[in-house]
Design a protein around this motif. Structure first.
Motif, PDB file in Angstrom:
ATOM      1  N   ILE A 185       0.705  -0.776 -11.752  1.00 14.52           N
ATOM      2  CA  ILE A 185      -0.122  -0.701 -10.550  1.00 14.52           C
ATOM      3  C   ILE A 185       0.050   0.683  -9.947  1.00 14.52           C
ATOM      4  O   ILE A 185       1.176   1.117  -9.673  1.00 14.52           O
ATOM      5  N   GLN A 206      -0.661   3.137  -6.807  1.00 13.35           N
ATOM      6  CA  GLN A 206      -0.959   3.141  -5.377  1.00 13.35           C
ATOM      7  C   GLN A 206      -1.214   4.560  -4.907  1.00 13.35           C
ATOM      8  O   GLN A 206      -0.648   5.518  -5.444  1.00 13.35           O
ATOM      9  N   ASP A 220      -3.176  -0.144  -3.103  1.00 12.80           N
ATOM     10  CA  ASP A 220      -3.341  -0.330  -4.539  1.00 12.80           C
ATOM     11  C   ASP A 220      -4.689   0.232  -4.985  1.00 12.80           C
ATOM     12  O   ASP A 220      -5.731  -0.102  -4.405  1.00 12.80           O
TER      13      ASP A 220
END
Length: 235
Positions: free
Chosen positions: A208, A210, A217
């Motif tokens: 993920i 960010q 995100d």
């Protein structure tokens, strides 16, 4: 005396005539395609330019570009892609870019080149140059930005990539690639950019990304062997 009107054509002769007509139609179609295909492909989306250039808008530094000083003739130009023809090799094109701008550096991986511009140790522009064997108009090269589904992606480290949807485990990803990168290599590359916070989920083989400033995100990257799929996490 038997007239010609009463003469019946043999099945063999009929087949020969039909075959001859079919061959003639195919030849005419090929000739017409050869005449009109170049006209079709040289439509309003074709353009000429004195040089090949793209601006890396993902870094948001106005005016910083990757420039290759070769002319574009009947090429395709968009804000993110420049498709053009050149008889030069990737190495020669990269050297031309470096000679044009001393701040340019590059890394060549097989048929792809990662071209980037540094100022005071900071990268201010990035681009990917690759040999795409474009079928129409002999446009064999593409210079493009490296922003994929919200993040800068190391396209030069992929074998092939596809701007198409793919569904994996009932989840739809907007883009995917074949690559020998590991999750660790991807994390290291993304962290070096300095624009993202990166979190790894080992349970489902995902990363993920960010936004480093907002902690929002941005993108999910999924790994499955040599397959890497990417999707945005926002509209």
């Amino acid at each position: 005396m038997q007239t010609t009107d009463n003469v019946k054509m043999s099945p063999k002769k009929k087949k020969l005539i039909i075959a001859g007509v079919t061959i003639a139609i195919v030849i005419i179609a090929i000739v017409l395609l050869g005449i009109f295909l170049p006209i079709i492909t040289m439509s309003n989306d074709r353009t000429n330019a004195k040089q090949i250039s793209i601006e890396d808008r993902s870094i948001k530094i106005s005016g910083e570009q990757i420039v290759i000083p070769v002319k574009m003739k009947n090429g395709i130009s968009t804000p993110t892609h420049q498709k053009f023809h050149s008889d030069l090799t990737i190495l020669q094109l990269c050297e031309l870019a470096k000679d044009y701008d001393s701040k340019i550096k590059y890394e060549i991986q097989n048929d792809k080149a990662y071209i980037y511009k540094e100022k005071k140790g900071t990268i201010v522009a990035r681009g990917l140059l690759y040999d795409n064997h474009y079928i129409f108009g002999n446009l064999n090269y593409t210079l493009c930005t490296m922003k994929i589904e919200g993040i800068i992606f190391p396209l030069h480290l992929t074998e092939k990539f596809f701007d198409e949807q793919i569904t994996i485990n009932d989840c739809t990803y907007q883009w995917y690639a074949v690559s020998f990168m590991t999750i660790e290599q991807m994390v290291e590359w993304l962290e070096e950019i300095g624009l993202y916070n990166v979190q790894v989920n080992d349970l489902n083989n995902t990363i993920i990304c960010q936004d480093a400033k907002t902690n929002k995100d941005i993108t999910e990257i999924y790994f499955d062997g040599n397959l890497i799929a990417v999707r945005k996490l926002y509209d």
